[in-house]
Structures are given as C-alpha cells and as structure tokens.
Motif scaffolding. Structure first.
Motif, mmCIF file in Angstrom:
data_model
loop_
_atom_site.group_PDB
_atom_site.id
_atom_site.type_symbol
_atom_site.label_atom_id
_atom_site.label_comp_id
_atom_site.label_asym_id
_atom_site.label_seq_id
_atom_site.Cartn_x
_atom_site.Cartn_y
_atom_site.Cartn_z
ATOM 1 N N ARG A 59 1.235 -1.198 -0.033
ATOM 2 C CA ARG A 59 -0.176 -0.042 0.148
ATOM 3 C C ARG A 59 0.891 1.475 0.105
ATOM 4 N NH1 ARG A 59 -4.293 0.586 4.980
ATOM 5 N NH2 ARG A 59 -3.767 -1.607 4.639
ATOM 6 N N THR A 60 2.292 0.679 1.033
ATOM 7 C CA THR A 60 3.036 2.618 0.804
ATOM 8 C C THR A 60 3.079 2.904 -0.513
ATOM 9 O OG1 THR A 60 4.581 0.901 1.526
ATOM 10 C CG2 THR A 60 3.101 2.377 3.329
ATOM 11 N N GLY A 61 4.037 1.643 -1.638
ATOM 12 C CA GLY A 61 4.651 1.481 -2.335
ATOM 13 C C GLY A 61 3.720 1.959 -3.105
ATOM 14 N N TYR A 62 2.162 1.966 -3.317
ATOM 15 C CA TYR A 62 1.313 2.186 -4.481
ATOM 16 C C TYR A 62 0.712 3.424 -4.392
ATOM 17 C CZ TYR A 62 -3.432 3.515 -6.117
ATOM 18 O OH TYR A 62 -4.650 4.275 -6.483
ATOM 19 N N LYS A 63 0.932 4.615 -2.494
ATOM 20 C CA LYS A 63 0.779 5.822 -2.476
ATOM 21 C C LYS A 63 1.697 5.818 -2.945
ATOM 22 C CE LYS A 63 -2.302 4.977 1.458
ATOM 23 N NZ LYS A 63 -2.768 5.388 2.923
ATOM 24 N N LEU A 64 3.075 6.353 -2.692
ATOM 25 C CA LEU A 64 4.111 6.907 -2.952
ATOM 26 C C LEU A 64 4.228 6.498 -4.582
ATOM 27 C CD1 LEU A 64 6.636 5.595 -0.310
ATOM 28 C CD2 LEU A 64 5.509 7.949 -0.839
#
Length: 89
Positions: A59-64
């Motif tokens: 999820r953090t990779g997606y948002k970034l």
C-alpha cells in the motif's frame, strides 16, 4: 517473460537509473513507470506492465507511486482499476 538477475544491491542499481522514469515500488522491485499499463487496486495492489508482467506492491508503494506519477509522468496511457465497491455514480 524476462527476469533480470543482478548481483548488486537494488539500492546501487536504483542510483544508476534515471529517476525521472524509474521508481522503487517495494523492497524488491523498481519499475519503469512508462511501462505501466494498469494499476489494479483491490485487496492487493497490482501493477501490470506493457509486457504483461504483474508486480504486487505494498500500500505504501502504491501511494508513493501515485504521488510520483502525478508530479512527473503523463499517465494518460494507464488504466486504474478499482474494486466495484469503490465506484460511485
């Protein structure tokens, strides 16, 4: 499907790639954002590249990644696939 195996740390490779189009989406993956065909957001976040290869990202990779693309890339060639429950009419 082609896999590239590199005998160097990913951080070292990341430093050598053009930061304008390559983005690290997870601990184990760097992608050329111009090669992203679809971004599927459901229970998991999955990128499909133009060569058909799929990469699951956190999820953090997606948002970034979304933030990076909004700032740096014309994303009119990318399809965003959202779960049906998220679609509001």
């Amino acid at each position: 499907r082609e896999h590239i195996v590199v005998g160097k740390p990913l951080l070292e490779m990341e430093k050598k790639l053009p930061q304008s189009i390559f983005f690290r989406v997870s601990r184990t993956s760097i992608v050329n954002v111009t090669a992203i065909r679809t971004i599927h957001r459901n229970v998991q976040y999955t990128l499909t590249l133009t060569n058909g290869y799929r990469i699951q990202i956190p999820r953090t990779g997606y948002k970034l990644l979304i933030s990076f693309m909004e700032k740096n890339i014309s994303n009119n060639h990318i399809t965003f696939l959202l779960p049906e429950a998220s679609v509001f009419l």
